[in-house]
Design an enzyme around this catalytic site. Structure first.
Site, short mmCIF file in Angstrom:
data_model
loop_
_atom_site.label_atom_id
_atom_site.label_comp_id
_atom_site.label_asym_id
_atom_site.label_seq_id
_atom_site.Cartn_x
_atom_site.Cartn_y
_atom_site.Cartn_z
N ASP A 174 81.93 81.26 43.48
CA ASP A 174 80.72 81.26 44.31
C ASP A 174 80.27 82.70 44.51
O ASP A 174 80.87 83.64 43.97
CB ASP A 174 80.95 80.53 45.65
CG ASP A 174 79.70 79.78 46.08
OD1 ASP A 174 78.66 80.44 46.24
OD2 ASP A 174 79.75 78.55 46.25
N HIS A 245 74.75 80.49 42.82
CA HIS A 245 76.07 80.73 43.43
C HIS A 245 76.94 81.64 42.56
O HIS A 245 78.13 81.41 42.40
CB HIS A 245 76.77 79.40 43.70
CG HIS A 245 76.16 78.61 44.84
ND1 HIS A 245 76.41 78.90 46.16
CD2 HIS A 245 75.31 77.56 44.84
CE1 HIS A 245 75.73 78.05 46.93
NE2 HIS A 245 75.06 77.23 46.16
N GLU A 318 71.50 74.35 44.32
CA GLU A 318 70.91 75.43 45.10
C GLU A 318 70.67 76.71 44.30
O GLU A 318 70.99 77.80 44.75
CB GLU A 318 71.82 75.75 46.30
CG GLU A 318 72.02 74.58 47.22
CD GLU A 318 72.97 74.86 48.37
OE1 GLU A 318 72.69 74.44 49.49
OE2 GLU A 318 74.03 75.52 48.14
N GLU A 461 83.23 78.32 54.59
CA GLU A 461 82.64 79.55 55.16
C GLU A 461 83.27 79.90 56.50
O GLU A 461 83.54 81.07 56.78
CB GLU A 461 81.12 79.38 55.36
CG GLU A 461 80.30 79.37 54.08
CD GLU A 461 80.09 77.96 53.53
OE1 GLU A 461 80.90 77.06 53.81
OE2 GLU A 461 79.08 77.77 52.81
C1 ACM Z 1 76.49 71.92 48.09
O1 ACM Z 1 76.85 71.61 49.23
N1 ACM Z 1 75.71 72.97 47.89
C2 ACM Z 1 76.92 71.17 46.94
#
Ligand code: ACM
Length: 544
Positions: A174, A245, A318, A461
């Site tokens: 990520d 990411h 994303e 996180e």
């Molecule tokens: C995600 O929660 N972006 C897969």
């Protein structure tokens, strides 16, 4: 007995319980070797029993066998006439039966050494018939945002096995870190595997953990994790997230980024949360680089390790498009390929790896954004933005794993109030998870067959260590396991009170396993994080 997940049927019969003691023998038929090893190593250690090899029809014996008249993951456990027989439709069924046997032997069977050597446990006289509702019963661990050292992953594989979960989705890369050694690209581990400091709390928090954070799995660590999982009939599905990411990888290899838009040589591994705008450049060089990554990944994660090991997750979620909108290189690529826009550029990128993996006998799986540009027939989808992606995927003939964020994102807070540590998202209680229905409404029978199963996702996180992961995952993962395994009625008709009663026994098992779960009355003092801001979302989540 108070089994979790609940089996399909228990017939309790009249007869003496089957005692377990030093004389209890173990006979293992062909195909049951993994369960035989597990029983001796795990149950044997917990109860101080040698479980010596004995004859097939021994009294005071355990007998394991494969019986292909049952479904592959189904089992029948018979405790009667002085012995226990576990008959599985395949090797995995035998193993799940052994997990049930462990629960029948009481909470001490979940320790690593005997605590009551003078008391002999016994299994009540009974027959249990069982089989899973779903084939894919998954857990995602985000080891990128906060690294989980190898021992923690092996421990989670044990916890998954105890709950009859069978797919570990490892989110390995990520913006904030790259966690897998790739021999041909040493900077991915030298540079991309650590950051100098870390935001403490939600991204709006003013707090920083001013110390380096990082770590990665060596290739031998990965081999060990995959083999340890396979011994437990668990597949490890690796995720290498592209083309978004990816800031950590770009920090290590700046040429992977959009160099005509930003000075990627100035980038570092991200120390904050959110979605970085630093995404991969849609160039042939980037594709070749990641083919190199995936070549090593395919060797480390063999397709035949366990059911679903043919899958490789490529992320696809994303991907912010602002750099592509500005980049001459990206614009030229769009024109050259005859694409409409940046969204189609993303599907071209994913489509490249779809074909690349298919040519190597593997199957691509990605987050539901990958549906947006059309997909090859063998590709599968992880439906996370609610149920819509799952519906669209199943209707388009794609297999799908249901992990809608409003139900099974276990980083979301599990109670209202001030006490929850770093509260994120909606309130998702143990009962909410118990009433989660994986199959979307409105699918035909044919479409519903594309629902491979379901998965709970643990994003990290705000989970800085394994104790925080335990707190968010448990006890809700036990409810999730029952949703994934047991033939529950419609959500409103589920017997939550009965589940809670069985949970009383299950907490004793989790205690014996050393799981730092959230107690029903709320966090223990050291589980709180006073003053660390989260981002609670008020009100109920959007329905489906
Ligand atoms: C995600 O929660 N972006 C897969």
């Amino acid at each position: 007995m108070e089994l979790i997940p609940a089996p399909r049927a228990i017939q309790e019969r009249q007869g003496p319980a089957v005692p377990f003691g030093p004389g209890t023998t173990l006979w293992a038929g062909e195909g049951t070797e993994r369960t035989e090893r597990w029983l001796r190593a795990t149950l044997g250690a917990a109860l101080g029993l040698p479980l010596r090899p004995g004859p097939r029809d021994a009294r005071d014996g355990v007998r394991l066998l494969v019986d292909d008249t049952l479904e592959p993951e189904a089992y029948r456990l018979t405790a009667a006439d002085g012995g226990v027989e576990i008959r599985g439709g395949g090797p995995a069924g035998v193993f799940w039966g052994a997990q049930t046997l462990r629960q029948l032997l009481g909470p001490d069977a979940f320790r690593r050494a005997p605590v009551r050597p003078d008391t002999a446990p016994a299994v009540p006289y009974q027959v249990i018939e069982d089989a899973p509702r779903f084939r894919w019963r998954g857990l995602l661990l985000d080891v990128a945002r906060h690294f989980m050292p190898k021992d923690g992953v092996l421990r989670y594989l044990d916890l998954m096995a105890a709950h009859k979960l069978n797919v570990l989705h490892l989110h390995l890369t990520d913006d904030q870190g790259w966690r897998i050694e790739i021999e041909r690209y040493p900077r991915l581990t030298e540079i991309a595997s650590w950051r100098t400091r870390t935001k403490f709390g939600h991204r709006a928090s003013p707090l920083w953990e001013e110390k380096p954070h990082g770590g990665y799995y060596t290739q031998d660590d990965i081999r060990e994790i995959v083999a340890y999982a396979a011994e437990r009939h668990i597949a490890v599905v690796p995720e290498i997230d592209v083309p978004g990411h990816s800031q950590a990888a770009i920090a290590a290899y700046p040429e992977l980024g959009n160099t005509d838009v930003v000075d990627t040589t100035a980038l570092t591994v991200w120390d904050n949360w959110g979605i970085s705008s630093n995404v991969l450049a849609p160039t042939d060089a980037t594709l070749r680089f990641y083919e190199g990554v995936f070549e090593e990944v395919l060797e480390l994660f063999p397709a035949d390790a366990a059911a679903f090991s043919e899958f490789v997750h490529v992320g696809g979620d994303e991907c912010r498009k602002e750099q592509w909108t500005e980049s001459v290189t990206a614009k030229t690529r769009i024109t050259d390929l005859g694409l409409a826009d940046e969204n189609e550029l993303q599907s071209w990128f994913i489509g490249h790896f779809d074909a690349w993996l298919a040519a190597r006998g593997r199957r691509l799986i990605g987050w539901d954004e990958i549906l947006e540009g059309g997909l090859a027939p063998g590709a599968a989808v992880s439906s996370w933005r609610g149920y819509g992606g799952g519906v669209a995927a199943a209707r388009a003939g794609h297999d799908v794993v249901m992990c809608p964020e409003q139900y099974v994102y276990l980083d979301h807070r599990q109670a209202p109030g001030e006490d929850e540590p770093v509260p994120i998202g909606f309130v998702r209680t143990l009962e909410d998870v118990y009433r989660f229905e994986p199959v979307p409404d409105g699918l035909t029978g044919e479409e519903a067959r594309h629902v491979l199963g379901t998965q709970a996702n643990v994003w990290t996180e705000v989970l800085e260590d394994t104790a925080r992961v335990d707190y968010q995952a448990f006890p809700r993962l036990a409810a999730f396991a029952e949703v994934a395994w047991s033939p529950l009625p419609a959500p409103a008709d589920r017997d939550y009170a009965g589940f809670e009663r069985r949970m009383a026994a299950h907490y004793r098992r989790l205690d014996a396993l050393g799981v730092a779960y959230r107690p029903p009355a709320g966090p223990r003092p050291w589980q709180k994080r006073p003053g660390v801001p989260g981002r609670p979302i008020e009100g109920p989540p959007p329905n489906r």
